[in-house]
Motif scaffolding. Structure first.
Motif, PDB file in Angstrom:
ATOM      1  N   LYS A   2       0.887  -1.150   0.000  1.00 54.38           N
ATOM      2  CA  LYS A   2       0.000   0.000   0.000  1.00 54.38           C
ATOM      3  C   LYS A   2       0.928   1.204   0.000  1.00 54.38           C
ATOM      4  CE  LYS A   2      -3.623   1.359   3.307  1.00 54.38           C
ATOM      5  NZ  LYS A   2      -4.500   0.729   4.215  1.00 54.38           N
ATOM      6  N   PRO A   3       0.722   2.151  -0.887  1.00 53.41           N
ATOM      7  CA  PRO A   3       1.582   3.345  -0.866  1.00 53.41           C
ATOM      8  C   PRO A   3       1.579   3.939   0.538  1.00 53.41           C
ATOM      9  CG  PRO A   3       0.246   3.325  -2.850  1.00 53.41           C
ATOM     10  CD  PRO A   3      -0.259   2.196  -1.987  1.00 53.41           C
ATOM     11  N   LYS A  30      -0.175  14.236   3.058  1.00 55.80           N
ATOM     12  CA  LYS A  30      -1.463  13.637   3.424  1.00 55.80           C
ATOM     13  C   LYS A  30      -2.595  14.364   2.689  1.00 55.80           C
ATOM     14  CE  LYS A  30       0.211  12.847   8.122  1.00 55.80           C
ATOM     15  NZ  LYS A  30       0.016  13.118   9.558  1.00 55.80           N
ATOM     16  N   ASN A  31      -3.800  13.787   2.740  1.00 58.78           N
ATOM     17  CA  ASN A  31      -4.973  14.469   2.171  1.00 58.78           C
ATOM     18  C   ASN A  31      -5.948  14.936   3.249  1.00 58.78           C
ATOM     19  OD1 ASN A  31      -3.979  14.005  -0.398  1.00 58.78           O
ATOM     20  ND2 ASN A  31      -5.122  12.110  -0.681  1.00 58.78           N
ATOM     21  N   TYR A  53     -15.911  -0.098   2.692  1.00 59.66           N
ATOM     22  CA  TYR A  53     -14.539  -0.394   2.255  1.00 59.66           C
ATOM     23  C   TYR A  53     -14.493  -0.542   0.727  1.00 59.66           C
ATOM     24  CZ  TYR A  53     -11.158  -4.139   1.011  1.00 59.66           C
ATOM     25  OH  TYR A  53     -10.236  -4.931   0.382  1.00 59.66           O
ATOM     26  N   CYS A  56     -15.237   3.079  -1.128  1.00 60.12           N
ATOM     27  CA  CYS A  56     -14.450   4.286  -0.832  1.00 60.12           C
ATOM     28  C   CYS A  56     -13.490   4.578  -1.995  1.00 60.12           C
ATOM     29  CB  CYS A  56     -13.638   4.099   0.454  1.00 60.12           C
ATOM     30  SG  CYS A  56     -12.443   5.430   0.703  1.00 60.12           S
ATOM     31  N   PRO A  57     -13.634   5.726  -2.668  1.00 59.10           N
ATOM     32  CA  PRO A  57     -12.782   6.005  -3.821  1.00 59.10           C
ATOM     33  C   PRO A  57     -11.303   6.134  -3.457  1.00 59.10           C
ATOM     34  CG  PRO A  57     -14.647   7.514  -3.756  1.00 59.10           C
ATOM     35  CD  PRO A  57     -14.625   6.788  -2.443  1.00 59.10           C
ATOM     36  N   ASP A  58     -11.039   6.386  -2.192  1.00 64.34           N
ATOM     37  CA  ASP A  58      -9.656   6.589  -1.776  1.00 64.34           C
ATOM     38  C   ASP A  58      -9.052   5.358  -1.103  1.00 64.34           C
ATOM     39  OD1 ASP A  58     -11.009   9.426  -1.914  1.00 64.34           O
ATOM     40  OD2 ASP A  58      -8.860   9.680  -2.240  1.00 64.34           O
ATOM     41  N   GLY A  59      -9.857   4.336  -0.892  1.00 63.51           N
ATOM     42  CA  GLY A  59      -9.344   3.087  -0.320  1.00 63.51           C
ATOM     43  C   GLY A  59      -8.835   3.225   1.104  1.00 63.51           C
ATOM     44  N   VAL A  60      -9.388   4.189   1.845  1.00 66.98           N
ATOM     45  CA  VAL A  60      -8.830   4.464   3.175  1.00 66.98           C
ATOM     46  C   VAL A  60      -9.530   3.691   4.292  1.00 66.98           C
ATOM     47  CG1 VAL A  60      -8.083   6.748   2.431  1.00 66.98           C
ATOM     48  CG2 VAL A  60     -10.282   6.502   3.595  1.00 66.98           C
ATOM     49  N   ILE A  61     -10.562   2.894   3.937  1.00 63.38           N
ATOM     50  CA  ILE A  61     -11.217   2.067   4.951  1.00 63.38           C
ATOM     51  C   ILE A  61     -10.599   0.671   4.873  1.00 63.38           C
ATOM     52  CG2 ILE A  61     -13.430   1.123   5.747  1.00 63.38           C
ATOM     53  CD1 ILE A  61     -14.799   3.558   4.638  1.00 63.38           C
ATOM     54  N   LYS A  63     -10.057  -3.399   6.815  1.00 66.56           N
ATOM     55  CA  LYS A  63     -10.620  -4.398   7.724  1.00 66.56           C
ATOM     56  C   LYS A  63      -9.889  -4.325   9.058  1.00 66.56           C
ATOM     57  CE  LYS A  63     -11.383  -7.683   3.971  1.00 66.56           C
ATOM     58  NZ  LYS A  63     -11.135  -9.049   3.512  1.00 66.56           N
ATOM     59  N   ASP A  71      -8.310   5.295   7.739  1.00 65.04           N
ATOM     60  CA  ASP A  71      -7.022   5.997   7.764  1.00 65.04           C
ATOM     61  C   ASP A  71      -7.310   7.487   7.531  1.00 65.04           C
ATOM     62  OD1 ASP A  71      -4.575   7.140   7.359  1.00 65.04           O
ATOM     63  OD2 ASP A  71      -3.939   5.769   5.752  1.00 65.04           O
ATOM     64  N   PHE A  74      -5.685  10.052   4.968  1.00 63.96           N
ATOM     65  CA  PHE A  74      -5.995  10.161   3.545  1.00 63.96           C
ATOM     66  C   PHE A  74      -7.484  10.223   3.217  1.00 63.96           C
ATOM     67  CE2 PHE A  74      -1.636   8.626   3.663  1.00 63.96           C
ATOM     68  CZ  PHE A  74      -1.045   9.543   2.805  1.00 63.96           C
ATOM     69  N   LYS A  76     -10.908  11.923   2.537  1.00 61.90           N
ATOM     70  CA  LYS A  76     -11.242  13.282   2.084  1.00 61.90           C
ATOM     71  C   LYS A  76     -12.617  13.741   2.545  1.00 61.90           C
ATOM     72  CE  LYS A  76      -8.366  12.644  -2.021  1.00 61.90           C
ATOM     73  NZ  LYS A  76      -8.427  11.984  -3.338  1.00 61.90           N
TER      74      LYS A  76
END
Ligand code: TPP
Ligand code: SF4
Ligand code: SF4
Ligand code: SF4
Ligand code: MG
Lengths: 96, 297
Positions: A2-3, A30-31, A53, A56-61, A63, A71, A74, A76
């Motif tokens: 994960k970046p 960060k965003n 999960y 989420c377009p940002d993939g920040v949720i 498990k 998270d 990131f 938004k």
């Protein structure tokens, strides 16, 4: 993978590789500052369906022990996760 | 069993990007890469997804990824695939993510060439129905009536005068091994299509509707709902083309109200009743054609 946030952001020309390619997943900012409302998960209501999960377009949720966590570095604050949550486990709260 | 939210790869390969909050295109890219995995080499032409993903030193792809020329998504995919194959590397996916402008306008020739050679690549068009990255100009995938900066809504002309180009069937007409349509409102369907495409040899094309809150004039939390609604009201459809045959994947029992879909978005708010009738008629004609030419499940 994960970046992820790196401790070092290149600041001078000499720190930048001459090659036209660079390491993947290299984050330096960060965003979180984009957000004026934040999703808050009520673990009691969460049934772990993972729809928030997934969408989420940002993939920040992610498990987290049968449920999910966010998270906030990131997220938004778009509010899509709240709309996806059928059990009403996600509320959007104003950032202070 | 096909991939779903529970079985999906937990790794993230598009993370920390600078897309607007609620961006449908970024959701499409994120989910496709989670299905394809770390051994994907992504090619992104000029457009929002490259602009938000590569802001050196902020590099948001966790897999190998590269920016191509605006017109050259498919030709760069061809090169990536041939180059890796020449090195004896076989366990990878060459996948492109291009916008509607990059696909149906400037990149059409390169895509047509790749399909003609049947190069082993997966081309995904995330369709936000305009040139968003440069400030919402009309593309040939902008639907009839939509207001953009180059098709403004005035007294005499109310937004875009031309219908949306039928990219899916244009691609299929090449005799491509696999083509599909999708929507970010129906991600299970999209994930299954990406998974299927990844197993097919030759050229694959997936066209996914990806609403853009900024360009469509919707709230950031409405992206997924509106992407569902465009399918439910019949202005978009979920289908596949395989072995020379069209197949419809989802038939809404009854279409939801077109006007309600349109009027939620500021790009359509100027439309008159007559314009909405025109849109309804073209939807009905499209579905007549679908019922005549597609296999219905
Ligand atoms: C040859 C060329 N012409 C014009 C541009 C400017 N340009 C960059 S992105 C873009 C719009 C892309 O639109 P689309 O493909 O729909 O992707 P979106 O930005 O909507 O995601 C344009 C016109 C360019 N980079 N290269
Ligand atoms: S508010 Fe948006 S970015 Fe934040 S977790 Fe929810 S869906 Fe993701
Ligand atoms: S959508 Fe709601 S119930 Fe489902 S995992 Fe997310 S927070 Fe939990
Ligand atoms: S302008 Fe639209 S497509 Fe581009 S990043 Fe923003 S929401 Fe996504
Ligand atoms: Mg576009």
């Amino acid at each position: 993978m994960k970046p992820y946030l790196r401790e070092k952001a290149p600041k001078t020309l000499s720190e930048i590789l001459e090659a036209p390619a660079y390491e993947s997943g290299y984050l330096v900012t960060k965003n979180a500052g984009w957000r004026n409302i934040r999703p808050v998960i009520n673990a009691d209501k969460c049934v772990g369906c993972l729809q928030c999960y997934l969408y989420c377009p940002d993939g920040v949720i992610y498990k987290d022990g049968g449920k999910v966590a966010i998270d906030y570095d990131f997220c938004k604050g778009c509010g899509i996760c709240k709309k996806m949550c059928k059990t009403g486990a996600i509320e959007m709260e104003a950032e202070k | 069993m096909s991939v779903n939210a529970k079985t999906l790869n937990e790794d993230e390969f598009f993370y920390g990007h600078k897309a607007c909050a609620g961006c449908g295109g970024s959701l499409a890219v994120r989910i496709a890469l989670k299905v394809l995995g770390e051994r994907s080499v992504a090619v992104l032409p000029a457009g929002c997804m490259s602009a938000v993903g590569f802001n050196f030193p902020q590099l948001c792809f966790g897999n190998n990824a590269i920016i191509s020329t605006f017109a050259g998504t498919a030709s760069m995919l061809t090169g990536v695939e041939a180059g890796l194959r020449a090195q004896g590397i076989t366990d990878f996916h060459a996948v492109g993510f291009a916008g509607d402008g990059g696909t149906a306008d400037i990149g059409l020739q390169a895509l047509s060439g790749a399909i003609d050679r049947n190069d082993d690549i997966l081309y995904i068009c995330y369709d936000n129905e305009a040139y968003m990255n440069t400030g919402i100009q009309k593309s040939s995938l902008t639907p009839f009536g939509a207001k953009t900066t180059t098709t403004p809504a005035g007294k005499n002309i109310r937004g875009n005068l031309r219908p949306k180009k039928n990219m899916f069937e244009i691609v299929a007409a090449h005799g491509i091994p696999y083509a599909a349509t999708a929507s970010v409102g129906y991600l299970n369907d999209f994930m299954q299509k990406v998974e299927k495409a990844a197993k097919i040899k030759g050229t694959k094309y997936i066209h996914i509707i990806a609403p853009c809150p900024t360009g469509w004039g919707i709230a950031t939390d409405e992206t997924v709902e509106i992407a569902k609604e465009v399918v439910d009201c019949g202005l978009w459809y979920l289908a596949e083309f395989e072995n020379g045959e069209y197949k419809l994947n989802y038939q809404p029992k009854e279409f939801t109200d077109i006007e309600s879909y349109l009027k939620k978005q500021s790009r359509f708010r100027h439309l008159t009743d007559e314009d909405i009738e025109t849109i309804k008629r073209s939807r009905d004609a499209k579905w007549d054609a679908i019922h005549n030419n597609f296999k219905i499940n």
